[in-house]
Design a protein around this motif. Structure first.
Motif, mmCIF file in Angstrom:
data_model
loop_
_atom_site.group_PDB
_atom_site.id
_atom_site.type_symbol
_atom_site.label_atom_id
_atom_site.label_comp_id
_atom_site.label_asym_id
_atom_site.label_seq_id
_atom_site.Cartn_x
_atom_site.Cartn_y
_atom_site.Cartn_z
ATOM 1 N N ILE A 1 12.968 -0.828 3.334
ATOM 2 C CA ILE A 1 13.141 -1.567 4.592
ATOM 3 C C ILE A 1 14.026 -2.767 4.289
ATOM 4 N N GLU A 2 14.997 -3.005 5.187
ATOM 5 C CA GLU A 2 15.893 -4.148 5.005
ATOM 6 C C GLU A 2 15.811 -5.035 6.239
ATOM 7 N N VAL A 3 15.667 -6.357 5.991
ATOM 8 C CA VAL A 3 15.620 -7.349 7.060
ATOM 9 C C VAL A 3 16.778 -8.319 6.850
ATOM 10 N N ARG A 4 17.608 -8.478 7.910
ATOM 11 C CA ARG A 4 18.770 -9.364 7.816
ATOM 12 C C ARG A 4 18.717 -10.373 8.954
ATOM 13 N N LEU A 5 19.212 -11.577 8.654
ATOM 14 C CA LEU A 5 19.406 -12.621 9.657
ATOM 15 C C LEU A 5 20.803 -13.184 9.463
ATOM 16 N N GLU A 6 21.598 -13.132 10.500
ATOM 17 C CA GLU A 6 22.969 -13.643 10.414
ATOM 18 C C GLU A 6 23.369 -14.225 11.751
ATOM 19 N N ARG A 7 24.475 -14.956 11.682
ATOM 20 C CA ARG A 7 25.006 -15.551 12.913
ATOM 21 C C ARG A 7 26.274 -14.801 13.309
ATOM 22 N N ALA B 1 0.820 -1.208 0.000
ATOM 23 C CA ALA B 1 0.000 0.000 0.000
ATOM 24 C C ALA B 1 0.856 1.261 0.000
ATOM 25 N N LYS B 2 2.031 1.243 0.643
ATOM 26 C CA LYS B 2 2.900 2.417 0.691
ATOM 27 C C LYS B 2 4.028 2.350 -0.336
ATOM 28 N N ASN B 3 3.956 1.310 -1.192
ATOM 29 C CA ASN B 3 4.970 1.148 -2.244
ATOM 30 C C ASN B 3 6.384 1.152 -1.652
ATOM 31 N N ILE B 4 6.529 0.430 -0.535
ATOM 32 C CA ILE B 4 7.831 0.328 0.131
ATOM 33 C C ILE B 4 8.573 -0.859 -0.444
ATOM 34 N N GLU B 5 9.874 -0.660 -0.700
ATOM 35 C CA GLU B 5 10.720 -1.742 -1.205
ATOM 36 C C GLU B 5 11.373 -2.432 -0.006
ATOM 37 N N ILE B 6 11.170 -3.759 0.103
ATOM 38 C CA ILE B 6 11.715 -4.518 1.227
ATOM 39 C C ILE B 6 12.823 -5.438 0.730
ATOM 40 N N TRP B 7 13.958 -5.386 1.379
ATOM 41 C CA TRP B 7 15.097 -6.235 1.047
ATOM 42 C C TRP B 7 15.300 -7.226 2.188
ATOM 43 N N THR B 8 15.547 -8.477 1.833
ATOM 44 C CA THR B 8 15.806 -9.509 2.854
ATOM 45 C C THR B 8 17.150 -10.170 2.565
ATOM 46 N N ASP B 9 17.874 -10.435 3.611
ATOM 47 C CA ASP B 9 19.148 -11.171 3.518
ATOM 48 C C ASP B 9 19.162 -12.146 4.693
ATOM 49 N N LEU B 10 18.616 -13.345 4.449
ATOM 50 C CA LEU B 10 18.427 -14.323 5.510
ATOM 51 C C LEU B 10 19.428 -15.455 5.354
ATOM 52 N N ASP B 11 20.249 -15.674 6.344
ATOM 53 C CA ASP B 11 21.254 -16.740 6.324
ATOM 54 C C ASP B 11 20.558 -18.048 6.688
ATOM 55 N N GLU B 12 20.410 -18.904 5.689
ATOM 56 C CA GLU B 12 19.715 -20.174 5.901
ATOM 57 C C GLU B 12 20.495 -21.109 6.828
ATOM 58 N N SER B 13 21.801 -20.839 6.978
ATOM 59 C CA SER B 13 22.613 -21.751 7.806
ATOM 60 C C SER B 13 22.498 -21.466 9.294
ATOM 61 N N VAL B 14 21.790 -20.376 9.630
ATOM 62 C CA VAL B 14 21.634 -20.084 11.059
ATOM 63 C C VAL B 14 20.821 -21.191 11.694
ATOM 64 N N SER B 15 21.373 -21.793 12.780
ATOM 65 C CA SER B 15 20.689 -22.916 13.392
ATOM 66 C C SER B 15 19.504 -22.457 14.218
ATOM 67 N N LEU B 16 18.926 -23.400 14.916
ATOM 68 C CA LEU B 16 17.674 -23.145 15.621
ATOM 69 C C LEU B 16 17.906 -22.362 16.909
ATOM 70 N N VAL B 17 16.832 -21.699 17.344
ATOM 71 C CA VAL B 17 16.805 -21.076 18.667
ATOM 72 C C VAL B 17 15.703 -21.740 19.461
ATOM 73 N N SER B 18 15.819 -21.650 20.778
ATOM 74 C CA SER B 18 14.796 -22.204 21.649
ATOM 75 C C SER B 18 13.846 -21.088 22.036
ATOM 76 N N GLY B 19 12.560 -21.229 21.657
ATOM 77 C CA GLY B 19 11.627 -20.159 21.956
ATOM 78 C C GLY B 19 10.215 -20.502 21.541
ATOM 79 N N ASP B 20 9.352 -19.509 21.702
ATOM 80 C CA ASP B 20 7.949 -19.618 21.317
ATOM 81 C C ASP B 20 7.830 -19.025 19.908
ATOM 82 N N SER B 21 7.464 -19.859 18.928
ATOM 83 C CA SER B 21 7.456 -19.403 17.530
ATOM 84 C C SER B 21 6.472 -18.255 17.324
#
Length: 492
Positions: free
Chosen positions: A376-382, A332-352
């Protein structure tokens, strides 16, 4: 030279006997024993020589005695002068304390001439109230050899009492029998006055310090009370602003729901308008559900009633699900979202569900404050043993003065009367609480207003874990879990 007196007497008796024998022989008939005369004369010469030697010895001894007597007299004179002219008062008494000798200083101190001091007991110069203590201390001298710095009051004749320090030493003869007492008397009135003045000064200083400490404590208390008053006023202001915000945020969707409901009940509308009405009612109802759930979440957190359903969670899936939930708002706001998610990051213990709520709140906050056509940029790394989620935007940023309060409950940079964005100001507060409940940390950074903001979440990775089977998932930790409908796994 020392000559034994008994030996000298023996020599004189032996010489007398020899002389007597010679005289007897001289009166007898010398013709009968002519050979004895030379022998007698020889013995007489020896005796005379011995007598001369003894006389010399006696003379030398007499000289030594005279010299010793002269030296003793000099020492006695020196002692008398030292005793007499000593600056301190000295007295010699018998064992009962009766004065035998007193020097000039003692006479001046007790206001009695030396002649009249002799024979007087010292107890007459002791105030009556202290005489019993004086006698008790005097009796102790039979047990101890010396009384050092015995503090007592003395009463001079015709004068006021004064504080005195007495040092008393026993005087013994060759057999060890106590024959007298030697007294040193010092007037310590000035010393006592100085000590009292020092004590008063110390007490005054302590009192002053206590007063200063009391004043400082009261000032600190006043400062704390002012700070508490300011905090209460600020809390009261925040409460009023929050109530105004809640009223506005709840009233706006209710007005839309009520307005469309009245239109649907009052008129016959075509299918297009009916569909638009129902969609508007549903959207505003979901908005109210979101607001109410935020209020319930923060209430559970404050009361410690929010429980987590802990199990191994793959963060990549959680992040993607959260992005899917906000995709409509992004579009709706025509925002460009970038994602950089490291698939090799292992699991965390938590409530999904709660982890997805964390990411959803951060994305919603970024969308709210990012203008149209922003990024907007979203990153996941170890990093080390942590999984790091970073949400950055090119929005309006955060003022440096407000940055320390960005995660506080009910705190918003905009005032209630000048707000340009909706919301209760609870989203980031819920993020911090949920992150900390998962053993992680969250930070906010911004170069300043108009330069965007970055939120960083760090969660500890699991050292080793096994994914539960699809058929029967059991949490790793048995906790009372919140109903899934109260979480944010469902897109709003």
């Amino acid at each position: 030279m020392n000559v034994n007196g008994e030996w000298l007497s023996q020599q004189m008796r032996a010489l007398g006997e020899r002389v007597s024998n010679l005289l007897n022989y001289a009166h007898s008939n010398p013709s009968q024993h002519p050979e004895l005369l030379p022998q007698a004369l020889e013995e007489l010469g020896v005796s005379l020589e011995e007598l001369r030697v003894s006389q010399e010895v006696l003379h030398e001894q007499n000289q030594e005695l005279q010299e010793a007597y002269a030296s003793l007299e000099v020492e006695r004179q020196r002692y008398r002068e030292l005793f007499e002219f000593a600056p301190d008062a000295y007295l010699i008494t018998d064992t009962e304390g009766k004065t035998q000798q007193a020097n000039h200083a003692a006479s001046l101190l007790l206001k009695v001439s030396q002649k009249y001091l002799v024979g007087k007991p010292l107890i007459v110069f002791i105030p009556e109230s202290q005489r019993r203590a004086f006698r008790n201390e005097l009796n102790r001298l039979h047990e101890v050899e010396r009384l050092q710095e015995w503090i007592i009051q003395l009463q001079p004749r015709g004068a006021v009492p004064f504080d005195a320090a007495l040092t008393v030493t026993r005087v013994s003869d060759q057999t060890g029998t106590i024959v007298g007492l030697r007294w040193l008397v010092r007037d310590i009135s000035e010393r006592k006055q100085l000590e009292e003045a020092q004590l008063r000064a110390k007490l005054a200083e302590m009192t002053n310090q206590a007063l200063q400490a009391e004043i400082a404590q009261r000032k600190q208390l006043e400062k704390e009370l002012r700070q508490q008053a300011e905090s209460l006023n600020q809390a009261n202001t925040l409460k009023d602003e929050f109530l105004a915000i809640v009223s506005h945020e709840l009233r706006t969707p209710l007005n839309a729901i009520l307005g469309w409901s009245q239109i649907l009940r009052a008129r016959k509308l075509n299918d297009t308008i009916v569909a638009r009405a129902l969609e508007t009612i549903e959207r505003n109802a979901r908005t109210q559900v979101t607001l109410i759930e935020d209020l319930l979440d923060i209430s559970r957190i404050v009361r410690g009633k929010l429980h987590l359903n802990i199990r191994p969670v793959h963060l990549v899936a959680v992040i993607r699900a959260a992005i899917d939930c906000v995709q409509l708002a992004i579009t709706a706001k025509n925002i460009e979202i970038w994602t950089d998610l490291d698939e090799s990051v292992s699991l965390v213990s938590g409530d999904s569900d709660r982890l997805q709520q964390i990411v959803w709140n951060l994305l919603s906050n970024a969308i709210k404050f990012t203008p149209r056509n922003g990024q907007i940029e979203v990153r996941l790394e170890r990093i080390s043993s942590n999984a790091v989620i970073t949400v950055s935007d090119t929005g309006q940023g955060i003022h440096p003065n407000f940055l320390p309060y960005v995660f506080d409950r009910f705190r918003q940079a905009e005032r209630a009367t000048t707000r340009h964005h909706g919301g209760l100001g609870l989203g980031l507060a819920i993020v911090r609480q949920l992150v900390e409940m998962h053993g992680g940390t969250v930070q906010a950074n911004s170069p300043g207003e108009g330069q965007g903001a970055t939120f960083t979440v760090q969660l500890p990775l699991m050292a080793a874990c096994i994914l539960p089977s699809e058929a029967g998932q059991q949490p790793l930790i048995a906790e009372e879990s919140v109903n899934s409908s109260s979480g944010k796994s469902e897109c709003v």
